[in-house]
Write a protein that holds these residues in place. Structure first.
Motif, PDB file in Angstrom:
ATOM      1  N   MET A   1      20.776   0.819 -18.992  1.00 49.86           N
ATOM      2  CA  MET A   1      19.516   1.460 -19.397  1.00 49.86           C
ATOM      3  C   MET A   1      18.378   0.488 -19.140  1.00 49.86           C
ATOM      4  SD  MET A   1      20.061   4.455 -20.735  1.00 49.86           S
ATOM      5  CE  MET A   1      21.531   5.366 -21.133  1.00 49.86           C
TER       6      MET A   1
ATOM      7  N   TYR B   1      12.052   0.315 -21.958  1.00 50.00           N
ATOM      8  CA  TYR B   1      11.036   1.352 -22.098  1.00 50.00           C
ATOM      9  C   TYR B   1      10.076   0.929 -23.206  1.00 50.00           C
ATOM     10  CZ  TYR B   1      13.560   2.942 -26.245  1.00 50.00           C
ATOM     11  OH  TYR B   1      14.165   3.005 -27.463  1.00 50.00           O
TER      12      TYR B   1
ATOM     13  N   GLU C   1       8.466   0.954 -26.549  1.00 44.45           N
ATOM     14  CA  GLU C   1       8.931   1.396 -27.858  1.00 44.45           C
ATOM     15  C   GLU C   1       7.953   2.408 -28.442  1.00 44.45           C
ATOM     16  OE1 GLU C   1      11.770   0.520 -29.272  1.00 44.45           O
ATOM     17  OE2 GLU C   1      11.360   1.816 -30.983  1.00 44.45           O
ATOM     18  N   PRO C   2       8.430   3.607 -28.858  1.00 49.13           N
ATOM     19  CA  PRO C   2       7.522   4.573 -29.482  1.00 49.13           C
ATOM     20  C   PRO C   2       6.846   3.964 -30.701  1.00 49.13           C
ATOM     21  CG  PRO C   2       9.608   5.603 -28.923  1.00 49.13           C
ATOM     22  CD  PRO C   2       9.784   4.138 -28.698  1.00 49.13           C
ATOM     23  N   SER C   3       5.601   4.336 -30.888  1.00 51.36           N
ATOM     24  CA  SER C   3       4.793   3.695 -31.920  1.00 51.36           C
ATOM     25  C   SER C   3       5.194   4.130 -33.326  1.00 51.36           C
ATOM     26  CB  SER C   3       3.323   4.034 -31.684  1.00 51.36           C
ATOM     27  OG  SER C   3       2.526   3.496 -32.724  1.00 51.36           O
ATOM     28  N   LEU C   4       5.147   3.182 -34.245  1.00 51.10           N
ATOM     29  CA  LEU C   4       5.350   3.459 -35.666  1.00 51.10           C
ATOM     30  C   LEU C   4       4.020   3.477 -36.420  1.00 51.10           C
ATOM     31  CD1 LEU C   4       8.488   1.414 -36.788  1.00 51.10           C
ATOM     32  CD2 LEU C   4       8.052   3.820 -37.273  1.00 51.10           C
ATOM     33  N   ALA C   5       2.925   3.311 -35.692  1.00 49.48           N
ATOM     34  CA  ALA C   5       1.615   3.228 -36.344  1.00 49.48           C
ATOM     35  C   ALA C   5       1.219   4.582 -36.892  1.00 49.48           C
ATOM     36  CB  ALA C   5       0.571   2.738 -35.344  1.00 49.48           C
ATOM     37  N   ASP C   6       0.753   4.602 -38.128  1.00 54.28           N
ATOM     38  CA  ASP C   6       0.241   5.849 -38.678  1.00 54.28           C
ATOM     39  C   ASP C   6      -1.282   5.794 -38.757  1.00 54.28           C
ATOM     40  OD1 ASP C   6       1.311   4.981 -42.059  1.00 54.28           O
ATOM     41  OD2 ASP C   6      -0.354   4.243 -40.838  1.00 54.28           O
ATOM     42  N   VAL C   7      -1.876   6.825 -39.320  1.00 55.52           N
ATOM     43  CA  VAL C   7      -3.335   6.918 -39.360  1.00 55.52           C
ATOM     44  C   VAL C   7      -3.931   5.723 -40.107  1.00 55.52           C
ATOM     45  CG1 VAL C   7      -5.267   8.293 -40.205  1.00 55.52           C
ATOM     46  CG2 VAL C   7      -3.303   9.413 -39.167  1.00 55.52           C
TER      47      VAL C   7
ATOM     48  N   THR D   1     -25.220  13.317 -39.026  1.00 57.90           N
ATOM     49  CA  THR D   1     -24.660  13.066 -37.694  1.00 57.90           C
ATOM     50  C   THR D   1     -24.964  11.638 -37.244  1.00 57.90           C
ATOM     51  OG1 THR D   1     -24.937  15.380 -37.103  1.00 57.90           O
ATOM     52  CG2 THR D   1     -24.683  13.827 -35.295  1.00 57.90           C
TER      53      THR D   1
ATOM     54  N   LEU E   1     -22.754   9.278 -39.163  1.00 52.89           N
ATOM     55  CA  LEU E   1     -21.370   9.407 -38.717  1.00 52.89           C
ATOM     56  C   LEU E   1     -21.161   8.659 -37.406  1.00 52.89           C
ATOM     57  CD1 LEU E   1     -18.578  10.772 -39.071  1.00 52.89           C
ATOM     58  CD2 LEU E   1     -19.463  12.694 -37.739  1.00 52.89           C
TER      59      LEU E   1
ATOM     60  N   PHE F   1     -17.550   7.909 -27.503  1.00 55.33           N
ATOM     61  CA  PHE F   1     -17.891   9.133 -28.229  1.00 55.33           C
ATOM     62  C   PHE F   1     -19.059   8.904 -29.175  1.00 55.33           C
ATOM     63  CE2 PHE F   1     -15.458  12.965 -27.613  1.00 55.33           C
ATOM     64  CZ  PHE F   1     -14.386  12.557 -26.838  1.00 55.33           C
TER      65      PHE F   1
ATOM     66  N   VAL G   1     -22.390  11.085 -28.459  1.00 54.62           N
ATOM     67  CA  VAL G   1     -22.723  12.103 -29.462  1.00 54.62           C
ATOM     68  C   VAL G   1     -24.062  11.767 -30.131  1.00 54.62           C
ATOM     69  CG1 VAL G   1     -22.011  13.134 -31.652  1.00 54.62           C
ATOM     70  CG2 VAL G   1     -20.335  12.777 -29.849  1.00 54.62           C
TER      71      VAL G   1
ATOM     72  N   LEU H   1     -26.778  12.721 -27.634  1.00 52.82           N
ATOM     73  CA  LEU H   1     -26.945  14.157 -27.412  1.00 52.82           C
ATOM     74  C   LEU H   1     -27.499  14.870 -28.644  1.00 52.82           C
ATOM     75  CD1 LEU H   1     -23.670  15.046 -25.460  1.00 52.82           C
ATOM     76  CD2 LEU H   1     -26.002  15.014 -24.561  1.00 52.82           C
ATOM     77  N   LEU H   2     -27.056  14.473 -29.817  1.00 53.37           N
ATOM     78  CA  LEU H   2     -27.401  15.234 -31.025  1.00 53.37           C
ATOM     79  C   LEU H   2     -28.565  14.640 -31.819  1.00 53.37           C
ATOM     80  CD1 LEU H   2     -23.897  16.271 -32.418  1.00 53.37           C
ATOM     81  CD2 LEU H   2     -25.399  17.469 -30.822  1.00 53.37           C
TER      82      LEU H   2
ATOM     83  N   GLN I   1       9.410   7.353 -36.644  1.00 55.69           N
ATOM     84  CA  GLN I   1       8.523   7.469 -35.481  1.00 55.69           C
ATOM     85  C   GLN I   1       7.972   8.881 -35.351  1.00 55.69           C
ATOM     86  OE1 GLN I   1      11.332   5.978 -32.608  1.00 55.69           O
ATOM     87  NE2 GLN I   1      10.438   3.911 -32.608  1.00 55.69           N
TER      88      GLN I   1
ATOM     89  N   ALA J   1       5.235   9.260 -37.913  1.00 53.04           N
ATOM     90  CA  ALA J   1       4.023   8.547 -37.488  1.00 53.04           C
ATOM     91  C   ALA J   1       3.293   9.330 -36.405  1.00 53.04           C
ATOM     92  CB  ALA J   1       4.394   7.150 -36.979  1.00 53.04           C
TER      93      ALA J   1
ATOM     94  N   SER K   1       1.520  12.328 -37.911  1.00 56.03           N
ATOM     95  CA  SER K   1       0.274  11.981 -38.624  1.00 56.03           C
ATOM     96  C   SER K   1      -0.836  11.664 -37.638  1.00 56.03           C
ATOM     97  CB  SER K   1       0.509  10.816 -39.583  1.00 56.03           C
ATOM     98  OG  SER K   1       0.609   9.587 -38.893  1.00 56.03           O
ATOM     99  N   ARG K   2      -0.503  10.989 -36.546  1.00 54.93           N
ATOM    100  CA  ARG K   2      -1.532  10.688 -35.547  1.00 54.93           C
ATOM    101  C   ARG K   2      -2.029  11.964 -34.878  1.00 54.93           C
ATOM    102  NH1 ARG K   2       2.308   6.793 -33.984  1.00 54.93           N
ATOM    103  NH2 ARG K   2       2.692   7.935 -32.052  1.00 54.93           N
TER     104      ARG K   2
END
Lengths: 299, 54
Positions: free
Chosen positions: A1, A4, A6-12, A49, A52, A104, A108, A111-112, B16, B19, B22-23
Motif C-alpha cells: 500500500m 496517503y 491522513e484524513p483530518s481529525l480537526a473539528d470546527v 456586515t 463581520l 472573502f 464582501v 461589495l457590501l 474522522q 470531524a 462537523s466541518r
C-alpha cells in the motif's frame, strides 16, 4: 500500500482556535468604536456586515500567523498546544483556510460596504501576515513596535466603513493602540523571556536585556498616558472619557514605573502591567462608546 | 485511531467521520449565511447595488 494523506481529525473548534478568537474580539470591539463615533449614520445591517468582515479578516490574519509560526509555536510553552503544532491541522490546510477567509472578508466588505474599508482591511491583513509575521517578528527586537500597527487599524477601518473616508479621530485611536502595543507585549515578554529565547524570537528583553525593555516600557507609557486623553482634549469625547482616561493612564503609568523598578526573579509588576493593559484598552474604548452614545450606529 | 486504505479506498474511522461532518456543517452554514447576507444587503442598499465601486 502506498502512503496517503491522513484524513483530518480537526473539528470546527480547531479551525476557530486558528483564528485567535480573543484577538478577534478585541479587533471587533475597537472597530465597533471607530464605527460608532463616526459622524455618519449607517444602516445597522451595514454596520453589522462591516464588523463581520473585519472580524473574519482579523481571523484570517491570525490563521496566516499560526500557519507561518507553527515552528516557533511548537517550541514555546504558551503556544505549543495550538492546532498546527499539535498536528490536528496540516499547515497547508491552514494556509488555504487563511487565504480564503482573507479573500472573502475583503471582497464582501468592498461589495457590501465600501472600497476604502476593504482596502484598509486588505492592507491590515497583509501588514500582519507578511510585514510582521514573515519579516519583522524573526528579524528585529522592534518587531511588535512596527508590527503592532496591524492591531491599530481596526478603528480606522470601522470609521472608513461608516464614512468612506479617514480623518483625525480614527488616526488618534490608531495612535493610542499603536503606543499601547509595546508596553503590553514587552510586559508579557519580560516574564516569558525564556519561552521567547527558546523559540529564537528576538523580543526586546531577549536581545537587549531586561533593563532596556523596562526603560522602553516606561517611555512608551509616558507617551501613551497623555495620548489617551487626546479624544477629550480634541473635543470628540466628553468629560466622562476624559476622567476615565486620566485615571486609567495614571494607573498604567504607575504600573510601568513598578516594572521599571522591578528586578528578576520578581515578575509581579510585569504580570500586573500586562493584565491591566488589556483592561486599559477595553475601558478606554468602552467609555468612548458610551460617551458618544452610539450616535453613529443607528440609521 | 488512524483511518486505513484498502482496495475500496480510504476508510475513515468514526472520529474522522464526525470531524468531517462537523466541518461540512460549518461550511454549509457559512455559505448559507453568506447567501442570506448578500440577499438582505441587496434589499438594504436598494438601487445603490447598481453603483459600481470603481
Amino acid at each position: 500500500m502506498g502512503a496517503y494523506a491522513e484524513p483530518s481529525l480537526a473539528d470546527v473548534g480547531d479551525y476557530v482556535a486558528l483564528m485567535k478568537p480573543r484577538v478577534m474580539s478585541l479587533v471587533v470591539f475597537t472597530a465597533l468604536t471607530g464605527l460608532a463615533i463616526a459622524p455618519v449614520r449607517i444602516h445597522p445591517l451595514t454596520g453589522f456586515t462591516a464588523l463581520l468582515c473585519i472580524a473574519v479578516g482579523a481571523g484570517a490574519a491570525g490563521v496566516l500567523n499560526m500557519w507561518y509560526d507553527a515552528d516557533i509555536d511548537a517550541r514555546m510553552l504558551r503556544t505549543a498546544r495550538r492546532p498546527i503544532p499539535m498536528g490536528r491541522i496540516h499547515p497547508r490546510e491552514a494556509l488555504t483556510f487563511g487565504v480564503i477567509l482573507a479573500g472573502f472578508a475583503v471582497v464582501v466588505l468592498g461589495l457590501l460596504v465600501n472600497v476604502l474599508a476593504a482596502a484598509l482591511l486588505a492592507f491590515t491583513i497583509f501588514f500582519y501576515a507578511v510585514i510582521y509575521t514573515i519579516w519583522l517578528k524573526r528579524a528585529t527586537p522592534q518587531n511588535i513596535v512596527i508590527g503592532g500597527a496591524a492591531g491599530a487599524f481596526p478603528p480606522m477601518i470601522g470609521w472608513a466603513a461608516a464614512t468612506g473616508s479617514i480623518s483625525l479621530e480614527p488616526v488618534i485611536l490608531f495612535l493610542i493602540i499603536f503606543f499601547w502595543t509595546p508596553p503590553h507585549f514587552w510586559a508579557l515578554a519580560l516574564y516569558r523571556t525564556e519561552d521567547y529565547a527558546r523559540a529564537g524570537v528576538p523580543m526586546l528583553p531577549v536581545v537587549k536585556g531586561d533593563d532596556v525593555a523596562r526603560r522602553q516600557i516606561l517611555l512608551y507609557t509616558l507617551i501613551l498616558a497623555p495620548l489617551g486623553l487626546a479624544p477629550w482634549l480634541l473635543g470628540f469625547a466628553g468629560p466622562l472619557y476624559g476622567a476615565t482616561a486620566t485615571l486609567a493612564g495614571a494607573i498604567m503609568l504607575w504600573l510601568a514605573i513598578q516594572v521599571w523598578r522591578e528586578r528578576r526573579p520578581e515578575d509581579r509588576a510585569s504580570r500586573n502591567l500586562f493584565a491591566f493593559s488589556v483592561l486599559y484598552l477595553f475601558v478606554l474604548f468602552a467609555v468612548l462608546l458610551i460617551d458618544r452614545g452610539f450616535g453613529g450606529m443607528i440609521g | 485511531m488512524n483511518g486505513h486504505k484498502d482496495e475500496n479506498g480510504v476508510v475513515l474511522t468514526e472520529a474522522q467521520k464526525r470531524a468531517r461532518r462537523s466541518r461540512s456543517i460549518a461550511i454549509a452554514l457559512a455559505l448559507g449565511g453568506l447567501v442570506i447576507l448578500f440577499y438582505v444587503m441587496t434589499l438594504v442598499k436598494g438601487p445603490a447595488v447598481l453603483e459600481k465601486p470603481f
